[in-house]
Design an enzyme around this catalytic site. Structure first.
Site, mmCIF file in Angstrom:
data_model
loop_
_atom_site.group_PDB
_atom_site.id
_atom_site.type_symbol
_atom_site.label_atom_id
_atom_site.label_comp_id
_atom_site.label_asym_id
_atom_site.label_seq_id
_atom_site.Cartn_x
_atom_site.Cartn_y
_atom_site.Cartn_z
ATOM 1 N N GLY A 69 32.443 35.421 17.139
ATOM 2 C CA GLY A 69 33.472 36.073 16.610
ATOM 3 C C GLY A 69 33.741 34.220 15.727
ATOM 4 O O GLY A 69 33.892 33.942 14.332
ATOM 5 N N ASN A 149 45.946 38.011 17.803
ATOM 6 C CA ASN A 149 45.485 37.632 18.588
ATOM 7 C C ASN A 149 46.375 37.531 19.738
ATOM 8 O O ASN A 149 46.409 37.761 21.280
ATOM 9 C CB ASN A 149 44.746 36.842 18.996
ATOM 10 C CG ASN A 149 44.229 35.682 18.449
ATOM 11 O OD1 ASN A 149 45.255 35.132 17.816
ATOM 12 N ND2 ASN A 149 44.018 34.854 19.641
ATOM 13 N N SER A 199 33.818 40.710 16.760
ATOM 14 C CA SER A 199 33.320 40.028 18.061
ATOM 15 C C SER A 199 33.055 41.253 19.104
ATOM 16 O O SER A 199 34.140 42.529 19.216
ATOM 17 C CB SER A 199 34.528 39.063 18.304
ATOM 18 O OG SER A 199 33.555 38.517 19.839
ATOM 19 N N GLY A 200 32.249 41.074 19.148
ATOM 20 C CA GLY A 200 31.402 42.127 20.816
ATOM 21 C C GLY A 200 32.550 42.416 21.433
ATOM 22 O O GLY A 200 32.882 43.379 22.053
ATOM 23 N N THR A 237 16.520 34.362 16.231
ATOM 24 C CA THR A 237 15.715 35.888 16.525
ATOM 25 C C THR A 237 17.114 36.408 17.333
ATOM 26 O O THR A 237 17.323 36.039 17.822
ATOM 27 C CB THR A 237 14.603 34.882 17.871
ATOM 28 O OG1 THR A 237 13.538 34.414 17.094
ATOM 29 C CG2 THR A 237 13.986 36.425 18.431
ATOM 30 N N CYS A 322 42.385 30.986 24.591
ATOM 31 C CA CYS A 322 41.620 29.686 23.897
ATOM 32 C C CYS A 322 42.586 28.428 24.074
ATOM 33 O O CYS A 322 41.919 27.352 24.168
ATOM 34 C CB CYS A 322 40.960 29.674 22.482
ATOM 35 S SG CYS A 322 40.071 31.206 22.568
HETATM 36 N N1 PLP Z 1 39.774 35.605 15.910
HETATM 37 C C1 PLP Z 1 40.439 35.634 16.936
HETATM 38 C C2 PLP Z 1 41.441 36.718 16.491
HETATM 39 C C3 PLP Z 1 40.220 35.684 18.073
HETATM 40 O O1 PLP Z 1 40.927 36.250 19.149
HETATM 41 C C4 PLP Z 1 39.153 35.813 18.916
HETATM 42 C C5 PLP Z 1 39.362 35.300 20.658
HETATM 43 O O2 PLP Z 1 40.031 35.452 21.102
HETATM 44 C C6 PLP Z 1 38.270 35.062 17.707
HETATM 45 C C7 PLP Z 1 38.473 34.281 16.643
HETATM 46 C C8 PLP Z 1 36.729 34.046 19.045
HETATM 47 O O3 PLP Z 1 35.770 35.041 18.977
HETATM 48 P P1 PLP Z 1 34.454 34.700 20.086
HETATM 49 O O4 PLP Z 1 35.269 34.500 20.882
HETATM 50 O O5 PLP Z 1 33.690 35.937 19.870
HETATM 51 O O6 PLP Z 1 33.920 33.789 19.580
#
Ligand code: PLP
Length: 377
Positions: A69, A149, A199-200, A237, A322
């Site tokens: 993401g 989030n 995001s996966g 790739t 994070c």
């Molecule tokens: N955006 C939001 C709202 C998220 O909650 C997160 C991950 O916590 C991200 C972006 C980042 O995604 P990724 O962990 O796949 O880099």
């Protein structure tokens, strides 16, 4: 283990594991190679792209796979700014975005762009009126997330996009839908956005795979240059095992989506009722996405609570993963009184959670109140 940290990451579902193993054991060719193995991998890749695009409600050609993401957000923001460089240098975002949006915006600011960051109200909601006022003829990019989030609040992205069109400014609209994908019904077209990130690992696929929706016809400059994979949009790739797993997780998630969303909404309502019996605890938001419930226990340190619960095998977060112990910019932006901000916990559900697990969480928090409180008074 009671796992309530699904907004940080979700357990990888067995369908995804199996699909990744198959891709590594059988479909391991390079999709760009012309040999039989390569063609086989390319055919599989086409199917996987259709699966993820189908779940998003866009065309397969509108979806480019990325590594996460964060990459999707960086690509969208830097690419959109570069694309519209001659039209203007004003960007609108908000104070509650993920760092993967805030940081590229800050970088553009250092390069001379002007960034307006909308401030939320105490409930974490953004004002459409304030957004309208912020729009300017030189606004070239708007980036607003679908689901926050940390708070679970849902932004009216469709109304923001409509306001951009009404204002007649040249802005491209990007939406970080990482926390909204398979948690709310939406399509990029319905939201009226040009770019949208997913995001996966938030939808039971492994980490290291994401995707960016790029509206048909939009020539977004690439972030990664090289062999010209992904129709020349994203070199490197393709990570076929991760993509296979992402597609499998999405296929499986789609099949039970309505039931899962219902289950999480009911679980959240149950949790609100059960946690109301924990002395002092209060939810921080009303409504919102079904999988995120932020609460606070004023007077407590959330890190201490998280550790106390971890000893009881209960896993949740003191805020976005994070931040790693740093105070969250989201709760700072809400202007909460310090004791409320210090005691924030983020409870986040998956369809696998049960009411019995919520009971265990409520008991754990009651025990925290009983055992930790005397030492704090
Ligand atoms: N955006 C939001 C709202 C998220 O909650 C997160 C991950 O916590 C991200 C972006 C980042 O995604 P990724 O962990 O796949 O880099």
């Amino acid at each position: 283990m009671y796992y309530f940290d699904n907004a940080a990451t979700t357990p990888v579902r067995s369908e995804a594991v199996q699909a990744a193993v198959e891709a590594m054991e059988r479909d391991w060719g390079n999709p760009s190679s012309r040999c039989t193995k390569g063609e086989q991998a390319a055919a599989r890749l086409k199917g996987w792209r259709e699966d993820v695009a189908g779940a998003l409600g866009c065309q397969a050609q509108e979806l480019a796979f990325t590594s996460c993401g964060t990459e999707s957000n960086n690509w969208a923001i830097r690419g959109a700014a570069e694309l519209a460089r001659r039209k203007g240098r004003h960007i609108i975002t908000d104070a509650l975005e993920h760092a993967a949006v805030l940081e590229p915006c800050r970088e553009l600011e250092r390069q001379g762009y002007e960034v307006t960051r909308l401030q939320p109200d105490r409930g974490g909601n953004l004002s459409l009126e304030a957004f309208r006022k912020a729009l300017r003829p030189d606004t070239v990019l708007v980036s607003v997330m679908l689901v926050n989030n940390e708070l679970g609040t849902v932004n009216p992205v469709d109304q923001f996009s409509a306001a951009v069109r009404q204002a007649g400014c040249p802005a491209l609209v990007h939406c970080d839908a990482v926390q909204g994908f398979l948690k709310l019904p939406f399509t990029p077209q319905g939201l009226g956005v040009d770019l949208l990130s997913v995001s996966g690992h938030k939808v039971h696929a492994p980490k290291g795979i994401g995707a960016l929706y790029i509206r048909r016809g939009l020539k977004l400059p690439p972030l990664l240059l090289g062999g010209g994979q992904e129709e020349g949009r994203r070199s490197g790739t393709e990570a076929t095992a991760q993509i296979a797993a992402f597609a499998a997780a999405v296929r499986a998630g789609r099949q039970t989506l309505d039931r899962d969303l219902d289950h999480m909404a009911q679980l959240k309502a149950y949790a609100i009722a059960r946690l109301a019996l924990v002395p002092g605890l209060k939810p921080l938001t009303q409504g919102g996405a079904p999988h995120i419930l932020p609460v606070t226990m004023p007077g407590y340190q959330s890190e201490v609570l998280v550790r106390f619960l971890a000893d009881r095998d209960i896993c949740l977060s003191s805020g976005s993963a994070c931040h790693k112990g740093r105070p969250s910019h989201v709760f700072a932006a809400l202007n909460l009184p310090k004791p409320e901000r210090d005691g924030v916990l983020r409870i986040s559900f998956s369809p696998e959670n049960t009411p019995a697990e919520v009971d265990a969480l409520a008991d754990g928090l009651k025990a925290a109140h009983a055992q930790l409180f005397p030492s704090m008074s």
